[in-house]
Design a protein around this motif. Structure first.
Motif, PDB file in Angstrom:
ATOM      1  N   ASN A   1      20.021 -27.235  -7.100  1.00  0.00           N
ATOM      2  CA  ASN A   1      21.201 -28.061  -7.347  1.00  0.00           C
ATOM      3  C   ASN A   1      21.273 -29.154  -6.292  1.00  0.00           C
ATOM      4  O   ASN A   1      21.411 -28.876  -5.106  1.00  0.00           O
ATOM      5  CB  ASN A   1      22.461 -27.198  -7.297  1.00  0.00           C
ATOM      6  N   VAL A   2      21.160 -30.408  -6.736  1.00  0.00           N
ATOM      7  CA  VAL A   2      21.261 -31.542  -5.806  1.00  0.00           C
ATOM      8  C   VAL A   2      22.551 -32.320  -6.056  1.00  0.00           C
ATOM      9  O   VAL A   2      22.614 -33.530  -5.861  1.00  0.00           O
ATOM     10  CB  VAL A   2      20.026 -32.470  -5.930  1.00  0.00           C
ATOM     11  N   GLY A   3      23.557 -31.590  -6.505  1.00  0.00           N
ATOM     12  CA  GLY A   3      24.835 -32.212  -6.826  1.00  0.00           C
ATOM     13  C   GLY A   3      25.019 -32.441  -8.309  1.00  0.00           C
ATOM     14  O   GLY A   3      26.054 -32.929  -8.742  1.00  0.00           O
ATOM     15  N   ASN A   4      24.001 -32.061  -9.102  1.00  0.00           N
ATOM     16  CA  ASN A   4      24.040 -32.282 -10.549  1.00  0.00           C
ATOM     17  C   ASN A   4      24.571 -31.080 -11.319  1.00  0.00           C
ATOM     18  O   ASN A   4      24.861 -31.169 -12.498  1.00  0.00           O
ATOM     19  CB  ASN A   4      22.635 -32.624 -11.059  1.00  0.00           C
ATOM     20  N   ASP A   5      24.683 -29.926 -10.672  1.00  0.00           N
ATOM     21  CA  ASP A   5      25.193 -28.701 -11.302  1.00  0.00           C
ATOM     22  C   ASP A   5      24.436 -28.335 -12.586  1.00  0.00           C
ATOM     23  O   ASP A   5      24.970 -28.451 -13.697  1.00  0.00           O
ATOM     24  CB  ASP A   5      26.686 -28.819 -11.605  1.00  0.00           C
ATOM     25  N   PRO A   6      23.191 -27.848 -12.452  1.00  0.00           N
ATOM     26  CA  PRO A   6      22.435 -27.433 -13.641  1.00  0.00           C
ATOM     27  C   PRO A   6      23.141 -26.311 -14.384  1.00  0.00           C
ATOM     28  O   PRO A   6      23.713 -25.408 -13.763  1.00  0.00           O
ATOM     29  CB  PRO A   6      21.090 -26.971 -13.056  1.00  0.00           C
ATOM     30  N   SER A   7      23.111 -26.362 -15.719  1.00  0.00           N
ATOM     31  CA  SER A   7      23.881 -25.427 -16.530  1.00  0.00           C
ATOM     32  C   SER A   7      23.124 -24.160 -16.908  1.00  0.00           C
ATOM     33  O   SER A   7      23.733 -23.107 -17.086  1.00  0.00           O
ATOM     34  CB  SER A   7      24.346 -26.119 -17.817  1.00  0.00           C
ATOM     35  N   PHE A   8      21.823 -24.260 -17.054  1.00  0.00           N
ATOM     36  CA  PHE A   8      21.056 -23.107 -17.523  1.00  0.00           C
ATOM     37  C   PHE A   8      21.077 -21.988 -16.475  1.00  0.00           C
ATOM     38  O   PHE A   8      21.027 -22.241 -15.270  1.00  0.00           O
ATOM     39  CB  PHE A   8      19.615 -23.499 -17.829  1.00  0.00           C
ATOM     40  N   VAL A   9      21.132 -20.766 -16.965  1.00  0.00           N
ATOM     41  CA  VAL A   9      21.225 -19.587 -16.106  1.00  0.00           C
ATOM     42  C   VAL A   9      19.954 -18.750 -16.264  1.00  0.00           C
ATOM     43  O   VAL A   9      19.452 -18.570 -17.378  1.00  0.00           O
ATOM     44  CB  VAL A   9      22.463 -18.732 -16.459  1.00  0.00           C
ATOM     45  N   TYR A  10      19.456 -18.237 -15.146  1.00  0.00           N
ATOM     46  CA  TYR A  10      18.286 -17.357 -15.147  1.00  0.00           C
ATOM     47  C   TYR A  10      18.685 -16.017 -14.540  1.00  0.00           C
ATOM     48  O   TYR A  10      19.276 -15.968 -13.462  1.00  0.00           O
ATOM     49  CB  TYR A  10      17.146 -17.970 -14.336  1.00  0.00           C
ATOM     50  N   ILE A  11      18.347 -14.944 -15.242  1.00  0.00           N
ATOM     51  CA  ILE A  11      18.618 -13.594 -14.741  1.00  0.00           C
ATOM     52  C   ILE A  11      17.312 -13.041 -14.163  1.00  0.00           C
ATOM     53  O   ILE A  11      16.282 -13.019 -14.839  1.00  0.00           O
ATOM     54  CB  ILE A  11      19.124 -12.669 -15.859  1.00  0.00           C
ATOM     55  N   LEU A  12      17.355 -12.608 -12.922  1.00  0.00           N
ATOM     56  CA  LEU A  12      16.176 -12.013 -12.280  1.00  0.00           C
ATOM     57  C   LEU A  12      16.629 -10.861 -11.400  1.00  0.00           C
ATOM     58  O   LEU A  12      17.402 -11.050 -10.470  1.00  0.00           O
ATOM     59  CB  LEU A  12      15.418 -13.050 -11.451  1.00  0.00           C
ATOM     60  N   ARG A  13      16.125  -9.672 -11.713  1.00  0.00           N
ATOM     61  CA  ARG A  13      16.481  -8.477 -10.959  1.00  0.00           C
ATOM     62  C   ARG A  13      15.278  -7.985 -10.154  1.00  0.00           C
ATOM     63  O   ARG A  13      14.153  -8.075 -10.609  1.00  0.00           O
ATOM     64  CB  ARG A  13      16.932  -7.356 -11.901  1.00  0.00           C
ATOM     65  N   ARG A  14      15.546  -7.442  -8.987  1.00  0.00           N
ATOM     66  CA  ARG A  14      14.553  -6.712  -8.177  1.00  0.00           C
ATOM     67  C   ARG A  14      13.364  -7.559  -7.723  1.00  0.00           C
ATOM     68  O   ARG A  14      12.365  -7.039  -7.272  1.00  0.00           O
ATOM     69  CB  ARG A  14      14.025  -5.480  -8.945  1.00  0.00           C
ATOM     70  N   MET A  15      13.443  -8.880  -7.856  1.00  0.00           N
ATOM     71  CA  MET A  15      12.393  -9.763  -7.363  1.00  0.00           C
ATOM     72  C   MET A  15      13.020 -10.950  -6.653  1.00  0.00           C
ATOM     73  O   MET A  15      14.196 -11.255  -6.851  1.00  0.00           O
ATOM     74  CB  MET A  15      11.504 -10.249  -8.522  1.00  0.00           C
ATOM     75  N   GLU A  16      12.234 -11.623  -5.848  1.00  0.00           N
ATOM     76  CA  GLU A  16      12.743 -12.755  -5.082  1.00  0.00           C
ATOM     77  C   GLU A  16      12.791 -14.015  -5.941  1.00  0.00           C
ATOM     78  O   GLU A  16      11.777 -14.445  -6.485  1.00  0.00           O
ATOM     79  CB  GLU A  16      11.857 -13.006  -3.860  1.00  0.00           C
ATOM     80  N   TRP A  17      13.959 -14.601  -6.053  1.00  0.00           N
ATOM     81  CA  TRP A  17      14.140 -15.830  -6.808  1.00  0.00           C
ATOM     82  C   TRP A  17      13.514 -16.999  -6.054  1.00  0.00           C
ATOM     83  O   TRP A  17      13.775 -17.215  -4.871  1.00  0.00           O
ATOM     84  CB  TRP A  17      15.632 -16.087  -7.039  1.00  0.00           C
ATOM     85  N   GLN A  18      12.645 -17.758  -6.740  1.00  0.00           N
ATOM     86  CA  GLN A  18      12.002 -18.910  -6.113  1.00  0.00           C
ATOM     87  C   GLN A  18      12.214 -20.183  -6.908  1.00  0.00           C
ATOM     88  O   GLN A  18      11.514 -21.177  -6.724  1.00  0.00           O
ATOM     89  CB  GLN A  18      10.500 -18.651  -5.943  1.00  0.00           C
ATOM     90  N   GLY A  19      13.192 -20.179  -7.800  1.00  0.00           N
ATOM     91  CA  GLY A  19      13.413 -21.319  -8.679  1.00  0.00           C
ATOM     92  C   GLY A  19      14.004 -22.546  -8.015  1.00  0.00           C
ATOM     93  O   GLY A  19      14.102 -23.596  -8.638  1.00  0.00           O
ATOM     94  N   GLU A  20      14.440 -22.417  -6.766  1.00  0.00           N
ATOM     95  CA  GLU A  20      15.023 -23.573  -6.082  1.00  0.00           C
ATOM     96  C   GLU A  20      14.010 -24.283  -5.191  1.00  0.00           C
ATOM     97  O   GLU A  20      14.352 -25.236  -4.500  1.00  0.00           O
ATOM     98  CB  GLU A  20      16.240 -23.124  -5.247  1.00  0.00           C
ATOM     99  N   GLU A  21      12.774 -23.803  -5.201  1.00  0.00           N
ATOM    100  CA  GLU A  21      11.750 -24.391  -4.324  1.00  0.00           C
ATOM    101  C   GLU A  21      11.013 -25.515  -5.039  1.00  0.00           C
ATOM    102  O   GLU A  21      11.033 -25.605  -6.250  1.00  0.00           O
ATOM    103  CB  GLU A  21      10.775 -23.305  -3.870  1.00  0.00           C
TER     104      GLU A  21
END
Length: 204
Positions: free
Chosen positions: A184-204
């Motif tokens: 999020n760079v100030g644009n507030d993305p709407s899509f949601v991702y569910i991830l359990r028991r693993m490290e989220w790397q979607g912001e890299e």
């Protein structure tokens, strides 16, 4: 108010690329371009394991996030890029001059110039289908039943997926800590991702 979006359960996604193929077919996306890409994240060594071969891996689908405060709309000089009544970000091709300011401002790199028509294109969330009460093609063709579509303003539990399923009834339980968004760079993305028991790397 309405704000259509997609929720993807990354623990269910098998990386089959059915969403990408279905999108290209129904939207006539030209060769070499995609409205929906599937990325492999990992394999990465589990942080809580001492076993060198104990790895985590998941697939992350990336497309237009139909942001709440989209940068692409702010920079468009002709108002071709705009927020529609259903909350999605759309392009009016009759107004687009192909300047590509929107493509340059998108933090996810999901817009491109159609070389033949000289206009910018991207995921429309299958507005031609959702306007008729149908699911976006990438959701209806998801073989892992990992993708769900609905109105964020009504909560994600009621989002619908393939085979007449709902997110609440189909996916395993999740907590707020399991819900993620792309960077999020100030644009507030709407899509949601569910991830359990693993490290989220979607912001890299």
């Amino acid at each position: 108010m309405t704000h259509y979006a997609i929720v993807t359960d990354l623990n269910r996604c098998v990386g089959c690329l059915a969403c990408s193929v279905a999108c290209k077919a129904v939207n006539d996306v030209d060769a070499g371009n995609f409205w929906n890409k599937t990325l492999r994240i990992g394999p990465n060594k589990k942080t809580d394991s001492y076993d060198a071969i104990d790895m985590d891996m998941y697939y992350l689908t990336v497309q237009c996030q139909h942001c709440k405060d989209p940068e692409c709309v702010k920079v468009c000089p002709t108002e071709a890029s705009h927020i529609a009544e259903d909350g999605t970000v759309q392009i009016d091709k009759s107004k687009c001059i192909g300047c590509q300011f929107c493509a340059m401002s998108c933090p996810y790199g999901v817009r491109y110039l159609n070389q033949e028509e000289r206009v910018v294109e991207k995921c429309t969330l299958c507005e031609q289908k959702t306007a008729q009460g149908e699911l976006p093609q990438c959701v209806s063709q998801c073989t892992g039943i990992a993708r769900y579509f609905g109105d964020l303003d009504k909560g994600i539990d009621g989002f619908r997926g393939a085979c007449n399923t709902t997110l609440k009834d189909k996916v395993e339980p999740y907590t707020d800590a399991d819900l993620h968004h792309l960077r999020n760079v100030g644009n507030d993305p709407s899509f949601v991702y569910i991830l359990r028991r693993m490290e989220w790397q979607g912001e890299e």
